[in-house]
Design an enzyme around this catalytic site. Structure first.
Site, PDB file in Angstrom:
ATOM      1  N   GLU A  27       0.832  -1.201   0.000  1.00 17.00           N
ATOM      2  CA  GLU A  27       0.000   0.000   0.000  1.00 17.00           C
ATOM      3  C   GLU A  27       0.870   1.256   0.000  1.00 17.00           C
ATOM      4  O   GLU A  27       0.554   2.245  -0.667  1.00 17.00           O
ATOM      5  CB  GLU A  27      -0.927   0.007   1.225  1.00 17.00           C
ATOM      6  CG  GLU A  27      -1.976  -1.092   1.178  1.00 17.00           C
ATOM      7  CD  GLU A  27      -2.807  -1.146   2.440  1.00 17.00           C
ATOM      8  OE1 GLU A  27      -4.039  -0.973   2.334  1.00 17.00           O
ATOM      9  OE2 GLU A  27      -2.236  -1.363   3.521  1.00 17.00           O
ATOM     10  N   GLU A  79      -8.865   5.544   9.855  1.00 21.30           N
ATOM     11  CA  GLU A  79      -9.414   6.315  10.968  1.00 21.30           C
ATOM     12  C   GLU A  79      -8.566   7.566  11.219  1.00 21.30           C
ATOM     13  O   GLU A  79      -9.097   8.640  11.477  1.00 21.30           O
ATOM     14  CB  GLU A  79      -9.459   5.464  12.248  1.00 21.30           C
ATOM     15  CG  GLU A  79     -10.425   4.296  12.194  1.00 21.30           C
ATOM     16  CD  GLU A  79      -9.849   3.021  11.599  1.00 21.30           C
ATOM     17  OE1 GLU A  79     -10.474   1.959  11.785  1.00 21.30           O
ATOM     18  OE2 GLU A  79      -8.786   3.055  10.934  1.00 21.30           O
ATOM     19  N   LYS A 105     -12.334   2.913   1.119  1.00 19.85           N
ATOM     20  CA  LYS A 105     -11.151   2.283   0.534  1.00 19.85           C
ATOM     21  C   LYS A 105     -11.628   1.121  -0.354  1.00 19.85           C
ATOM     22  O   LYS A 105     -11.729  -0.016   0.096  1.00 19.85           O
ATOM     23  CB  LYS A 105     -10.267   1.797   1.691  1.00 19.85           C
ATOM     24  CG  LYS A 105      -8.869   1.449   1.348  1.00 19.85           C
ATOM     25  CD  LYS A 105      -8.097   1.195   2.651  1.00 19.85           C
ATOM     26  CE  LYS A 105      -6.685   0.799   2.375  1.00 19.85           C
ATOM     27  NZ  LYS A 105      -5.927   0.563   3.612  1.00 19.85           N
TER      28      LYS A 105
END
Length: 127
Positions: A27, A79, A105
């Site tokens: 990622e 978050e 996402k």
């Protein structure tokens, strides 16, 4: 103080960004799409009465703050991305009394054929 999450609001939906947030090395290296939905509690009676841009919070300026908060710092958790956006909006716009932000996402690294992972934060400006 107004009742939280009721009344007037500025809404921005399906804001798309490409980012490198996430727990996994892939990622951080490859990045992925994120979608953000936003509601900001703002008294819109002034601009409704006067039809004057100076009497409201510009949604273009809100977008710029969201983009900057999203892109300026890599985070592991969505978050934290959402909270960073809330903090930036409260700092930049004193007229915003509350924020609801959803960070979506769509390509979360889980074995789902369809759908998305998301979080939603509801925050009232600290007193």
């Amino acid at each position: 103080m107004p009742i939280p999450f009721t009344g007037d609001r500025i809404i921005l939906s399906d804001l798309g960004f490409y980012g490198y947030h996430g727990l996994f090395n892939e990622e951080a290296k490859l990045g992925q799409r994120f979608l953000i939905d936003l509601q900001c509690g703002v008294d819109l009676s002034g601009p409704g009465q006067t039809d004057t841009i100076g009497a409201t919070v510009s949604y273009a300026a809100i977008y710029d703050e969201v983009k900057s908060a999203f892109e300026n710092r890599r985070m592991q958790l969505i978050e934290a991305v959402g909270q960073n956006i809330v903090n930036a909006l409260f700092e930049a716009f004193s007229d915003i009394t509350w924020v609801i932000v959803r960070v979506r996402k769509p390509e979360a690294p889980i074995a789902m054929v369809r759908g998305e992972a998301a979080i939603e934060l509801h925050r009232v400006r600290p007193a």
